[in-house]
Scaffold this motif. Structure first.
Motif, PDB file in Angstrom:
ATOM      1  N   THR A 263       0.802  -1.227   0.000  1.00 16.84           N
ATOM      2  CA  THR A 263       0.000   0.000   0.000  1.00 16.84           C
ATOM      3  C   THR A 263       0.834   1.277   0.000  1.00 16.84           C
ATOM      4  O   THR A 263       0.695   2.119   0.889  1.00 16.84           O
ATOM      5  CB  THR A 263      -0.932   0.010   1.222  1.00 16.84           C
ATOM      6  N   PRO A 264       1.703   1.476  -0.979  1.00 18.36           N
ATOM      7  CA  PRO A 264       2.477   2.731  -0.999  1.00 18.36           C
ATOM      8  C   PRO A 264       1.597   3.956  -1.221  1.00 18.36           C
ATOM      9  O   PRO A 264       1.867   5.025  -0.689  1.00 18.36           O
ATOM     10  CB  PRO A 264       3.451   2.522  -2.162  1.00 18.36           C
ATOM     11  N   ILE A 265       0.506   3.800  -2.008  1.00 21.19           N
ATOM     12  CA  ILE A 265      -0.379   4.935  -2.273  1.00 21.19           C
ATOM     13  C   ILE A 265      -1.064   5.370  -0.987  1.00 21.19           C
ATOM     14  O   ILE A 265      -1.147   6.564  -0.672  1.00 21.19           O
ATOM     15  CB  ILE A 265      -1.431   4.576  -3.345  1.00 21.19           C
ATOM     16  N   THR A 266      -1.571   4.404  -0.216  1.00 17.76           N
ATOM     17  CA  THR A 266      -2.213   4.726   1.045  1.00 17.76           C
ATOM     18  C   THR A 266      -1.235   5.394   1.999  1.00 17.76           C
ATOM     19  O   THR A 266      -1.573   6.357   2.697  1.00 17.76           O
ATOM     20  CB  THR A 266      -2.782   3.437   1.682  1.00 17.76           C
ATOM     21  N   ARG A 272       0.875  12.731   3.354  1.00 16.30           N
ATOM     22  CA  ARG A 272       0.518  14.057   2.858  1.00 16.30           C
ATOM     23  C   ARG A 272      -0.515  14.710   3.767  1.00 16.30           C
ATOM     24  O   ARG A 272      -0.440  15.908   4.044  1.00 16.30           O
ATOM     25  CB  ARG A 272      -0.028  13.946   1.430  1.00 16.30           C
ATOM     26  N   ALA A 273      -1.491  13.897   4.248  1.00 13.35           N
ATOM     27  CA  ALA A 273      -2.489  14.438   5.156  1.00 13.35           C
ATOM     28  C   ALA A 273      -1.852  14.894   6.461  1.00 13.35           C
ATOM     29  O   ALA A 273      -2.226  15.919   7.040  1.00 13.35           O
ATOM     30  CB  ALA A 273      -3.566  13.387   5.433  1.00 13.35           C
ATOM     31  N   GLY A 274      -0.855  14.145   6.926  1.00 13.41           N
ATOM     32  CA  GLY A 274      -0.165  14.529   8.154  1.00 13.41           C
ATOM     33  C   GLY A 274       0.577  15.844   8.003  1.00 13.41           C
ATOM     34  O   GLY A 274       0.612  16.668   8.920  1.00 13.41           O
ATOM     35  N   ARG A 275       1.166  16.061   6.852  1.00 14.12           N
ATOM     36  CA  ARG A 275       1.879  17.321   6.607  1.00 14.12           C
ATOM     37  C   ARG A 275       0.923  18.503   6.590  1.00 14.12           C
ATOM     38  O   ARG A 275       1.277  19.611   6.986  1.00 14.12           O
ATOM     39  CB  ARG A 275       2.620  17.245   5.272  1.00 14.12           C
ATOM     40  N   ASN A 276      -0.301  18.241   6.108  1.00 10.07           N
ATOM     41  CA  ASN A 276      -1.276  19.322   6.038  1.00 10.07           C
ATOM     42  C   ASN A 276      -2.011  19.530   7.346  1.00 10.07           C
ATOM     43  O   ASN A 276      -2.921  20.357   7.432  1.00 10.07           O
ATOM     44  CB  ASN A 276      -2.289  19.036   4.917  1.00 10.07           C
ATOM     45  N   THR A 279      -6.327  14.720   9.531  1.00 10.47           N
ATOM     46  CA  THR A 279      -6.364  13.261   9.590  1.00 10.47           C
ATOM     47  C   THR A 279      -6.714  12.697   8.224  1.00 10.47           C
ATOM     48  O   THR A 279      -7.640  13.175   7.561  1.00 10.47           O
ATOM     49  CB  THR A 279      -7.413  12.774  10.612  1.00 10.47           C
ATOM     50  N   ALA A 280      -5.961  11.701   7.798  1.00 16.38           N
ATOM     51  CA  ALA A 280      -6.253  11.070   6.515  1.00 16.38           C
ATOM     52  C   ALA A 280      -7.581  10.346   6.582  1.00 16.38           C
ATOM     53  O   ALA A 280      -7.950   9.789   7.620  1.00 16.38           O
ATOM     54  CB  ALA A 280      -5.155  10.065   6.165  1.00 16.38           C
ATOM     55  N   PRO A 281      -8.367  10.368   5.500  1.00 18.67           N
ATOM     56  CA  PRO A 281      -9.660   9.677   5.501  1.00 18.67           C
ATOM     57  C   PRO A 281      -9.481   8.193   5.723  1.00 18.67           C
ATOM     58  O   PRO A 281      -8.551   7.578   5.217  1.00 18.67           O
ATOM     59  CB  PRO A 281     -10.218   9.967   4.090  1.00 18.67           C
ATOM     60  N   ALA A 282     -10.359   7.631   6.508  1.00 18.14           N
ATOM     61  CA  ALA A 282     -10.278   6.193   6.820  1.00 18.14           C
ATOM     62  C   ALA A 282     -10.509   5.382   5.569  1.00 18.14           C
ATOM     63  O   ALA A 282     -11.374   5.687   4.752  1.00 18.14           O
ATOM     64  CB  ALA A 282     -11.325   5.835   7.882  1.00 18.14           C
TER      65      ALA A 282
END
Length: 295
Positions: A263-266, A272-276, A279-282
């Motif tokens: 899962t490299p995309i996940t 990326r969500a952490g940098r912004n 929380t990344a969508p579940a």
């Protein structure tokens, strides 16, 4: 039979397989089949189209046609790897790569290492929408993987039939591998020639493995993965001994594997969500154990 053909798989597996296949296409054009571009410079009299090329009345390759396919197929494949417009881009990539193969194989030599990849390109547009990390099962995606798997095994099984049909039992006991080792063998291959009977035993084992390859469909998943690992090992040894590469076939063979676990995309989404600072969508992981059969 229908239940087996359409055994559902997680959508994440389709997304991963789609990305892998479509990213391989430009790599193939640039590295592994770049020699096909030279066919555009050959005299038209040398072109002997395959039966399908004659039936479809495909044009004789020219420098313009070959370059147009080359420079169109690369960006379209990269776009298709994103999973967007999967039908439109998928069919376009299949049509162009299909013509690329017609051009490649219409000058006297037909390779069989791209058959399963062509099938994969043909069925991926029918697999429906799929997102990395999505565990929802899909029957359409299951059929796409099953069709690719069948093509992979047909490549092995029919290769054995062809050996026995045209070479007979003499293929098993003759000097096929010995000639290959002498003509294009690496240093390990030349060393193995010193072992009495090695090439004959290897020829028997190769035909046996190809004839028994359909067994991969009748074993438990863990055993299936071991058999597929054996397939990969066989091709690795083939390359190490006589430098024959079956990379397109091996890409298609990944359809046997649980690619959704890679899962490299996940991981990139979460990073990326952490940098912004959000929380990344579940990810959806609603795989039903009763319906998510191994394809």
């Amino acid at each position: 039979m229908t239940r087996w053909l359409f055994a559902p798989v997680p959508k994440a597996r389709i997304a991963a397989f789609r990305t892998l296949v479509y990213l391989f296409v430009p790599l193939d054009l640039v590295l592994f089949s770049a020699w096909i571009r030279g066919h555009g410079n050959l005299p038209g009299s040398l072109y002997r189209p395959l039966v399908v090329g004659r039936l479809l009345h495909l044009p004789t390759p020219t420098h313009l046609i070959v370059d147009a396919i080359y420079y169109t197929l690369i960006p379209l494949s990269l776009l298709a790897a994103t999973g967007r417009a999967h039908r439109l881009l998928g069919w376009a990539v299949f049509a162009l790569y299909f013509e690329w193969m017609i051009i490649a194989m219409s000058y006297g030599k037909v390779d069989h290492d791209r058959y399963a990849l062509l099938v994969a390109l043909a069925v991926l547009p029918t697999a429906g929408r799929a997102r990395h990390g999505d565990g929802i099962p899909t029957e359409a995606g299951g059929f796409a993987l099953r069709a690719t798997q069948i093509a992979v095994i047909c490549t092995y099984f029919l290769a054995a039939i062809a050996k026995l049909r045209y070479g007979g039992l003499a293929w098993l006991t003759g000097a096929t591998l010995t000639r290959s080792f002498i003509r294009r063998g690496t240093l390990p291959a030349r060393w193995l020639l010193r072992i009495p009977g090695f090439t004959t035993v290897s020829q028997v084992c190769i035909v046996g493995f190809e004839l028994l390859s359909p067994i991969v469909f009748f074993v438990k998943p863990r055993t299936r993965y071991l058999i597929v690992a054996g397939f990969y090992l066989f091709h690795l040894l083939t390359f190490c001994l006589i430098t024959i590469s079956f990379i397109p076939h091996q890409i298609a063979m990944a359809g046997f594997l649980p690619l959704e676990k890679v899962t490299p995309i996940t991981w990139l989404r979460r990073r990326r969500a952490g940098r912004n600072g959000r929380t990344a969508p579940a990810e959806v992981t609603t795989t039903n154990p009763a319906t998510s059969g191994e394809a």
